[in-house]
Motif scaffolding. Structure first.
Motif, PDB file in Angstrom:
ATOM      1  N   ARG A 142       1.278  -1.521   0.416  1.00 34.36           N
ATOM      2  CA  ARG A 142      -0.233   0.229  -0.071  1.00 34.36           C
ATOM      3  C   ARG A 142       1.315   1.286  -0.076  1.00 34.36           C
ATOM      4  O   ARG A 142       0.351   2.039  -0.853  1.00 34.36           O
ATOM      5  CB  ARG A 142      -1.360  -0.118   1.124  1.00 34.36           C
ATOM      6  N   LEU A 143       1.873   1.458   0.652  1.00 36.30           N
ATOM      7  CA  LEU A 143       2.820   2.418   1.110  1.00 36.30           C
ATOM      8  C   LEU A 143       3.768   2.789  -1.025  1.00 36.30           C
ATOM      9  O   LEU A 143       3.832   4.142  -1.089  1.00 36.30           O
ATOM     10  CB  LEU A 143       4.071   1.942   1.676  1.00 36.30           C
ATOM     11  N   LEU A 144       3.796   1.509  -1.566  1.00 38.48           N
ATOM     12  CA  LEU A 144       4.440   1.923  -3.044  1.00 38.48           C
ATOM     13  C   LEU A 144       3.103   2.487  -3.762  1.00 38.48           C
ATOM     14  O   LEU A 144       3.619   3.058  -4.099  1.00 38.48           O
ATOM     15  CB  LEU A 144       4.632   0.036  -3.340  1.00 38.48           C
ATOM     16  N   GLU A 145       2.296   1.407  -3.246  1.00 41.84           N
ATOM     17  CA  GLU A 145       1.070   2.548  -4.282  1.00 41.84           C
ATOM     18  C   GLU A 145       0.767   4.269  -4.085  1.00 41.84           C
ATOM     19  O   GLU A 145       0.186   4.299  -4.744  1.00 41.84           O
ATOM     20  CB  GLU A 145       0.256   1.414  -3.884  1.00 41.84           C
ATOM     21  N   LEU A 146       1.546   4.221  -2.316  1.00 34.86           N
ATOM     22  CA  LEU A 146       0.470   5.818  -2.342  1.00 34.86           C
ATOM     23  C   LEU A 146       2.116   6.196  -3.153  1.00 34.86           C
ATOM     24  O   LEU A 146       1.749   7.356  -3.013  1.00 34.86           O
ATOM     25  CB  LEU A 146       0.021   5.851  -1.410  1.00 34.86           C
ATOM     26  N   GLU A 147       3.072   6.150  -2.774  1.00 35.11           N
ATOM     27  CA  GLU A 147       4.314   6.478  -2.871  1.00 35.11           C
ATOM     28  C   GLU A 147       4.554   6.813  -4.821  1.00 35.11           C
ATOM     29  O   GLU A 147       4.705   7.564  -5.327  1.00 35.11           O
ATOM     30  CB  GLU A 147       5.195   6.069  -2.738  1.00 35.11           C
ATOM     31  N   ILE A 148       4.123   5.512  -5.627  1.00 37.11           N
ATOM     32  CA  ILE A 148       4.797   5.518  -7.281  1.00 37.11           C
ATOM     33  C   ILE A 148       3.399   5.399  -7.867  1.00 37.11           C
ATOM     34  O   ILE A 148       2.381   4.614  -7.634  1.00 37.11           O
ATOM     35  CB  ILE A 148       5.578   4.139  -6.943  1.00 37.11           C
ATOM     36  N   PRO A 149       2.427   6.689  -8.475  1.00 35.07           N
ATOM     37  CA  PRO A 149       1.014   6.970  -9.434  1.00 35.07           C
ATOM     38  C   PRO A 149       1.261   6.025 -10.170  1.00 35.07           C
ATOM     39  O   PRO A 149       0.550   5.294 -10.717  1.00 35.07           O
ATOM     40  CB  PRO A 149       2.161   7.831 -10.147  1.00 35.07           C
ATOM     41  N   GLU A 150       2.947   5.279 -10.678  1.00 32.53           N
ATOM     42  CA  GLU A 150       2.699   4.363 -11.765  1.00 32.53           C
ATOM     43  C   GLU A 150       2.113   2.993 -11.827  1.00 32.53           C
ATOM     44  O   GLU A 150       1.600   2.513 -12.255  1.00 32.53           O
ATOM     45  CB  GLU A 150       4.215   4.060 -12.844  1.00 32.53           C
ATOM     46  N   LEU A 151       2.050   1.867 -10.279  1.00 34.27           N
ATOM     47  CA  LEU A 151       1.884   1.133  -9.661  1.00 34.27           C
ATOM     48  C   LEU A 151      -0.006   1.427  -9.363  1.00 34.27           C
ATOM     49  O   LEU A 151      -0.165   0.171  -9.216  1.00 34.27           O
ATOM     50  CB  LEU A 151       2.648   1.221  -8.272  1.00 34.27           C
ATOM     51  N   TYR A 152       0.220   2.884  -8.955  1.00 39.15           N
ATOM     52  CA  TYR A 152      -1.547   2.752  -9.118  1.00 39.15           C
ATOM     53  C   TYR A 152      -2.746   2.632  -9.786  1.00 39.15           C
ATOM     54  O   TYR A 152      -3.289   2.320  -9.840  1.00 39.15           O
ATOM     55  CB  TYR A 152      -1.293   3.678  -7.672  1.00 39.15           C
ATOM     56  N   ASP A 153      -1.958   3.939 -10.641  1.00 37.20           N
ATOM     57  CA  ASP A 153      -2.663   3.183 -12.454  1.00 37.20           C
ATOM     58  C   ASP A 153      -2.497   1.762 -12.720  1.00 37.20           C
ATOM     59  O   ASP A 153      -3.446   1.987 -13.724  1.00 37.20           O
ATOM     60  CB  ASP A 153      -2.582   4.770 -12.825  1.00 37.20           C
ATOM     61  N   GLY A 154      -1.097   1.145 -12.624  1.00 33.80           N
ATOM     62  CA  GLY A 154      -1.100  -0.756 -12.954  1.00 33.80           C
ATOM     63  C   GLY A 154      -0.771  -0.166 -14.177  1.00 33.80           C
ATOM     64  O   GLY A 154      -0.476  -1.336 -14.869  1.00 33.80           O
ATOM     65  N   THR A 155       0.497   1.038 -14.801  1.00 37.29           N
ATOM     66  CA  THR A 155       1.270   1.110 -15.691  1.00 37.29           C
ATOM     67  C   THR A 155       2.807   0.067 -15.337  1.00 37.29           C
ATOM     68  O   THR A 155       2.957  -0.542 -16.636  1.00 37.29           O
ATOM     69  CB  THR A 155       1.933   2.263 -15.719  1.00 37.29           C
ATOM     70  N   VAL A 156       2.387   0.500 -13.828  1.00 36.26           N
ATOM     71  CA  VAL A 156       3.739  -1.243 -13.742  1.00 36.26           C
ATOM     72  C   VAL A 156       3.292  -1.599 -12.633  1.00 36.26           C
ATOM     73  O   VAL A 156       2.122  -1.650 -12.105  1.00 36.26           O
ATOM     74  CB  VAL A 156       4.990  -0.218 -12.955  1.00 36.26           C
ATOM     75  N   GLU A 157       3.560  -3.188 -12.811  1.00 37.51           N
ATOM     76  CA  GLU A 157       2.604  -4.210 -11.702  1.00 37.51           C
ATOM     77  C   GLU A 157       3.822  -4.337 -10.804  1.00 37.51           C
ATOM     78  O   GLU A 157       4.457  -5.317 -10.860  1.00 37.51           O
ATOM     79  CB  GLU A 157       2.721  -5.310 -12.441  1.00 37.51           C
ATOM     80  N   LEU A 158       3.074  -4.720  -9.494  1.00 33.93           N
ATOM     81  CA  LEU A 158       3.340  -5.100  -8.475  1.00 33.93           C
ATOM     82  C   LEU A 158       4.099  -6.620  -8.194  1.00 33.93           C
ATOM     83  O   LEU A 158       2.389  -7.090  -8.119  1.00 33.93           O
ATOM     84  CB  LEU A 158       3.321  -4.507  -6.846  1.00 33.93           C
ATOM     85  N   LYS A 159       4.597  -7.634  -8.899  1.00 28.58           N
ATOM     86  CA  LYS A 159       4.515  -8.919  -9.470  1.00 28.58           C
ATOM     87  C   LYS A 159       4.756  -9.891  -7.773  1.00 28.58           C
ATOM     88  O   LYS A 159       3.556 -11.038  -7.448  1.00 28.58           O
ATOM     89  CB  LYS A 159       5.189  -9.426 -10.112  1.00 28.58           C
ATOM     90  N   SER A 160       5.656  -9.242  -6.807  1.00 25.33           N
ATOM     91  CA  SER A 160       4.599 -10.020  -5.869  1.00 25.33           C
ATOM     92  C   SER A 160       6.614  -9.602  -4.561  1.00 25.33           C
ATOM     93  O   SER A 160       7.230  -8.522  -4.850  1.00 25.33           O
ATOM     94  CB  SER A 160       6.322 -11.531  -5.703  1.00 25.33           C
TER      95      SER A 160
END
Length: 346
Positions: A206-224
């Protein structure tokens, strides 16, 4: 009981969102119990609160029968028709039996019921609000710390950060603002029991998604994610867009994005590695910052044999095996690491 009581009930409906009818029906049930308890009467009865005047009346319910066996519960057809000529056998006649001083008992019980219902409604509202936020980050203020638990004020209620969910070595002080992961909300008789975590991998996600817009909008995927809270974590990221560098997006300009998360986690190191659909490449990346010579994978056993230069062996394994352990968690593979000289000597 009067119109003031009805006005109070309507005000509660507006402020607390508890339907007035629910409060009135609950009050009627409580008054019925009080009537039977105070007057020792074992009979069918009902209590009615007039929705306009607030007046309370008690009615005995008697079934119309041909031959009366229990006068507390039954009435003869002849006697019933004296009161209402339309009645037939099997009908139920209501006879008012309101005691003279019942108003005082009614007022006491009504107050208790309303207070109880308000508490129940508030607990339910808090439960609904926070149960819908399970798996999310929540911010609160530390109100007290006992020998084991940390109690966090969330505004409407209090949450618990139990010892097993605390980051080892982290200092929790009264009045500090804290971010935590909402693990679970349990319903109890005393209200919702809200469990927080600072160690859960979900907090890092969740901290990564809050800080990194590309993770939040799906441009970058957090795989594990592989995390050893308070010490070190590894995250695997991927982008389908060739023009987007997933590692660069996460690290940020001059490492600012990842630095903000490290600070929130009190210095926990975070390795950002590139995910690959090729297990050998992914495993090699996961062992970063160590350089890997070769990776041999055995799909059936989910085992990978990794060879590294001699001078990279201790880095690949990490202090107390941490780097290798986190890489194994991140990839889901069992990793056997050897140096070039170990392999050459076999």
């Amino acid at each position: 009981m009067n119109t003031e009581f009805l006005q109070a009930v309507q005000e509660i409906e507006k402020q607390k969102g508890i339907p007035a009818e629910v409060l009135l029906e609950a009050t009627e049930q409580a008054l019925l119990s009080a009537y039977k308890k105070n007057y020792g009467i074992n009979q069918n009865a009902r209590v009615h609160i007039d929705r306009v005047t607030g007046e309370v009346k008690v009615y005995a319910l008697k079934t119309v029968v041909e031959e009366v066996k229990d006068p507390r519960l039954e009435i003869s057809l002849e006697e019933a028709r004296e009161k209402d000529p339309r009645l037939n056998l099997g009908d139920v006649l209501e006879i008012e039996v309101t005691p003279r001083n019942f108003g005082r008992i009614a007022a006491q019980n009504a107050k208790q019921v309303v207070i109880q219902r308000i508490r129940e409604a508030e607990r339910n509202q808090i439960y609904e609000e926070f149960s819908s936020r399970e798996g999310d980050i929540i911010t609160g203020i530390i109100r007290r710390v006992d020998q084991k638990n940390v109690y966090v004020d969330l505004g409407k209620t209090e949450a618990i950060l139990p010892p097993q969910e605390q980051i080892p070595g982290e200092n929790y002080k009264f009045g500090d603002r804290i971010k935590a992961y909402l693990v679970e909300v349990k319903k109890t008789s005393k209200g919702p029991n809200i469990i927080l975590s600072r160690t859960h991998p979900g907090l890092l996600k969740r901290l990564l998604e809050l800080e990194i817009p590309e993770l939040y909008d799906g441009t970058v995927e957090l795989k594990s994610i592989a995390r050893e809270a308070g010490s070190r974590s590894k995250i695997a990221v991927y982008s389908k867009d060739e023009n987007v560098d997933p590692i660069g997006a996460c690290v940020g300009n001059k490492g600012l994005r990842i630095k903000n998360i490290v600070e929130e986690l009190n210095g926990e190191k975070i390795d950002v590695v590139k995910w690959s659909p090729d297990p050998a490449k992914f495993i090699a990346n996961a062992l970063s910052p160590a350089k890997v010579t070769s990776v041999e994978v055995f799909e059936d056993e989910k085992v990978a044999r990794v060879v590294v230069p001699d001078y990279q062996l201790s880095l690949a394994i990490g202090k107390e095996g941490q780097n290798a352990r986190l890489a194994a968690k991140l990839t889901g593979w069992k990793i056997d690491i050897k140096s070039e000289s170990q392999v050459g000597g076999i």
